[in-house]
Enzyme design. Structure first.
Site, PDB file in Angstrom:
ATOM      1  NE  ARG A  32      -3.838  -2.383   2.228  1.00  0.00           N
ATOM      2  CZ  ARG A  32      -3.746  -3.712   2.043  1.00  0.00           C
ATOM      3  NH1 ARG A  32      -2.553  -4.287   1.934  1.00  0.00           N
ATOM      4  NH2 ARG A  32      -4.839  -4.445   1.947  1.00  0.00           N
ATOM      5  N   GLY A 100      -1.033 -12.255  -4.948  1.00  0.00           N
ATOM      6  CA  GLY A 100      -2.456 -11.976  -5.062  1.00  0.00           C
ATOM      7  C   GLY A 100      -2.797 -10.572  -4.606  1.00  0.00           C
ATOM      8  CG  ASP A 325      -1.975 -14.010   5.225  1.00  0.00           C
ATOM      9  OD1 ASP A 325      -2.576 -14.757   4.425  1.00  0.00           O
ATOM     10  OD2 ASP A 325      -1.808 -12.796   5.034  1.00  0.00           O
ATOM     11  CE  LYS A 352      -4.505 -15.897   2.249  1.00  0.00           C
ATOM     12  NZ  LYS A 352      -4.876 -14.458   2.273  1.00  0.00           N
ATOM     13  NE  ARG A 356      -1.277 -19.951   2.645  1.00  0.00           N
ATOM     14  CZ  ARG A 356      -1.037 -18.650   2.698  1.00  0.00           C
ATOM     15  NH1 ARG A 356      -1.792 -17.871   3.461  1.00  0.00           N
ATOM     16  NH2 ARG A 356      -0.058 -18.122   1.996  1.00  0.00           N
TER      17      ARG A 356
END
EC number: 2.5.1.19
Length: 442
Positions: A32, A100, A325, A352, A356
Site C-alpha cells: 500500500r 495476489g 495468513d 490462498k 492451505r
C-alpha cells in the site's frame, strides 16, 4: 518471478533458539505504501519496505505505469508520484509473480483510470480466483476479461469516470475492500464499502494518512467505509513496522523448541492483524510485549517469546480475519499442544496461494500428526510438547507460508522433515533461513 528450479531443504530437530531478530517490513503495508505514494503528488520516502518478490512486483508495476521509484544505498525507497488519475498506459503486461495482493489492489487502481492492463502470474497465482474483485470493479464500470474460472491472465480496461458504488463484502476480504476503495480514489462522488466482519484496516489508515477524505462508521450492517473520490494525496514519510505474519513463525518456533528465548523486534500489532498472538496467549504461550509504541499510525512493540507448554484450545472463529495468513503456523503450534485444538471459520484458507487447509492436512499428516479436516478449518491433536514423528517430504505447493510453517515443525521432530521447494519463501521473507541459522547459533 516463476520458480523454475525447486530448492529442497532438510530441517532437523534444533537445540534451543536464542537471540534477537528483526523481521521484514509488513507486506500489506509495503504494498500500500508503494501504491499510495505513486498516486500522491511529490516525493514520498519509505523506510523498512519489505524487499520480497511480492512487493517488488508491485514496485515494477507502478514503474510501468509512470511512477518513478528508486532505492538508495541506505535502504530508503523514494517514490515520485504522478497524482490520482495520472497513471499511464503500461507498455507491457504486469507480471505479478505469486502476489495476489498486488493483483487485486492494482486492479482496483486501474479500474478507474483510462488505461488497460493485462495481469499475468506464476503457476500458483494463476490458479487463484479473481471473481470476488472482478464483481465490484465491474459494477464501477471497469471492463474485465479473465481466463476461465475468473483467473489470470486477466485484462482490466479502466472506466473514467467510473461509477461510485455501495458494496457489501460477501466474504471478509481486506483485498476486495481495498480494491474498491482504491478504485474510489479516482471516481467522482462517494464510494462505500460495507464490511459485515472487520478485516485488516491498513488501507483505511494509510488513505487517511495520505490525505484522502475517508470515514469509518460502525453500524448494525457492519463497518461502513466511505471514500470521497477525485482525491489529492499528499506525499508521506513512511516507516513500515515488522510484519506480524513473519514474526509468527519465530513466536511459534520459540514456543515449541525447549529452552528457547527469542526477542522479535519492531512487530506491528495492529489489532486487525494480531489474532495469532491472541490465540497463542490462549494456549499458554509465554509472550511479553516490550516498549509498546506507535509508528506511522500503527501500534508496534518488541516481543520476547520463551518456550512454554501449550494447551489445546477452540480457536474463536471471530479471530479468523485477524490471523488468516497465520493459520498454517497455528496448526503447527497445535501439533505440539496438550489435547485437541479446533480451528473453524477459516474458509478463506481454501483460496490462498494454495488450499492451505488441504496442504497442512497433507503436510502434518505425513509427519504423524493426528488431524480432522473440515471445510472451514482443522482439528489438530497435539503431542503435549513431545516431538512429532516427522520423517516426511513436504510439498510446499509454491506457498511460502506452507514452507515456513513446516520448517518450524521440523525444529521439534524425531526425524528430519524435507521441504520439496523452499524458493517461494523469498516472496515474503528472503532472509528466513539465514535468520534461523543465527537463532541456532550456526
Amino acid at each position: 518471478m516463476s520458480h523454475s528450479a525447486p530448492q529442497p531443504i532438510e530441517i532437523s530437530a534444533s537445540d534451543a533458539l536464542k537471540g534477537r531478530v528483526t523481521v521484514p517490513g509488513d507486506k500489506s503495508i509495503s504494498h500500500r505504501s508503494l501504491m499510495l505514494s505513486g498516486l500522491a503528488v511529490g516525493e514520498s520516502r519509505i523506510e523498512g519496505l519489505l524487499e520480497g518478490e511480492d512487493v517488488l512486483a508491485t514496485a515494477a508495476a507502478m514503474r510501468t505505469m509512470g511512477v518513478t521509484i528508486e532505492r538508495s544505498g541506505d535502504g530508503i525507497w523514494r517514490v515520485w508520484g504522478v497524482g490520482v488519475g495520472g497513471l499511464l498506459q503500461p507498455g507491457q503486461a504486469l507480471e505479478m509473480g505469486n502476489s495476489g495482493t498486488s493483483t487485486r489492489l492494482l486492479a482496483g487502481l486501474i479500474a478507474s483510470h483510462p488505461i488497460t492492463a493485462t495481469f499475468t502470474g506464476d503457476a500458483s497465482l494463476s490458479k487463484r480466483p479473481m471473481g470476488r474483485v472482478i464483481e465490484p470493479l465491474s459494477l464501477m464500470g471497469a471492463d474485465i476479461t479473465a481466463s476461465p474460472g475468473g483467473r489470470l491472465p486477466m485484462m482490466v480496461r479502466g472506466m473514467n469516470p467510473a461509477v461510485p458504488i455501495e458494496y457489501t463484502l460477501p466474504v471478509a476480504s481486506a483485498q476486495v475492500k481495498s480494491a474498491v476503495l482504491l478504485a474510489g480514489l479516482n471516481t467522482p462522488g462517494i464510494t462505500r464499502v460495507i464490511e459485515p466482519v472487520a478485516t485488516r484496516d491498513h488501507s483505511e489508515r494509510m488513505l487517511a494518512g495520505f490525505g484522502a477524505t475517508l470515514t469509518v462508521e460502525p453500524t448494525n450492517r457492519g463497518r461502513v467505509i466511505s471514500i470521497t473520490g477525485e482525491a489529492e494525496l499528499k506525499p508521506q514519510d513512511i516507516v513500515v513496522p515488522g510484519d506480524p505474519s513473519s514474526a509468527a513463525f519465530w513466536a511459534v518456533a520459540a514456543s515449541i523448541v525447549p529452552g528457547s528465548e527469542v526477542t522479535i523486534a519492531n512487530v506491528g500489532l495492529n489489532p486487525t492483524r494480531a489474532g495469532l498472538f491472541t490465540a497463542l496467549h490462549m494456549m499458554g504461550a509465554d509472550i511479553t510485549e516490550v516498549d509498546p509504541r506507535t509508528v506511522g499510525g500503527e501500534p508496534v512493540a518488541d516481543l520476547i517469546v520463551r518456550h512454554a507448554p501449550l494447551t489445546a484450545i477452540d480457536v474463536p472463529p471471530d479471530l479468523a480475519p485477524s490471523m488468516i495468513d497465520e493459520y498454517p503456523v497455528l496448526f503447527v503450534a497445535a501439533a505440539f499442544a496438550q489435547g485437541r485444538s479446533v480451528a473453524r471459520g477459516a474458509h478463506e484458507l481454501r483460496v490462498k496461494e494454495s488450499d492451505r487447509i488441504a496442504a497442512m492436512v497433507a503436510a502434518l499428516g505425513a509427519c504423524g500428526v493426528v488431524l480432522e479436516e473440515f471445510e472451514d478449518g482443522l482439528a489438530v491433536t497435539g503431542t503435549g510438547g513431545d516431538p512429532i514423528p516427522g520423517g516426511a517430504t513436504i510439498a510446499s505447493l509454491l506457498d511460502h507460508r506452507i514452507a515456513m510453517a513446516m520448517t518450524v515443525a521440523g525444529l521439534h521432530a524425531k526425524a528430519p522433515i524435507t521441504i520439496d521447494d523452499a524458493a517461494p519463501v523469498a516472496t515474503s521473507y528472503p532472509t528466513f533461513f539465514a535468520t534461523l541459522e543465527e537463532l541456532q547459533g550456526k
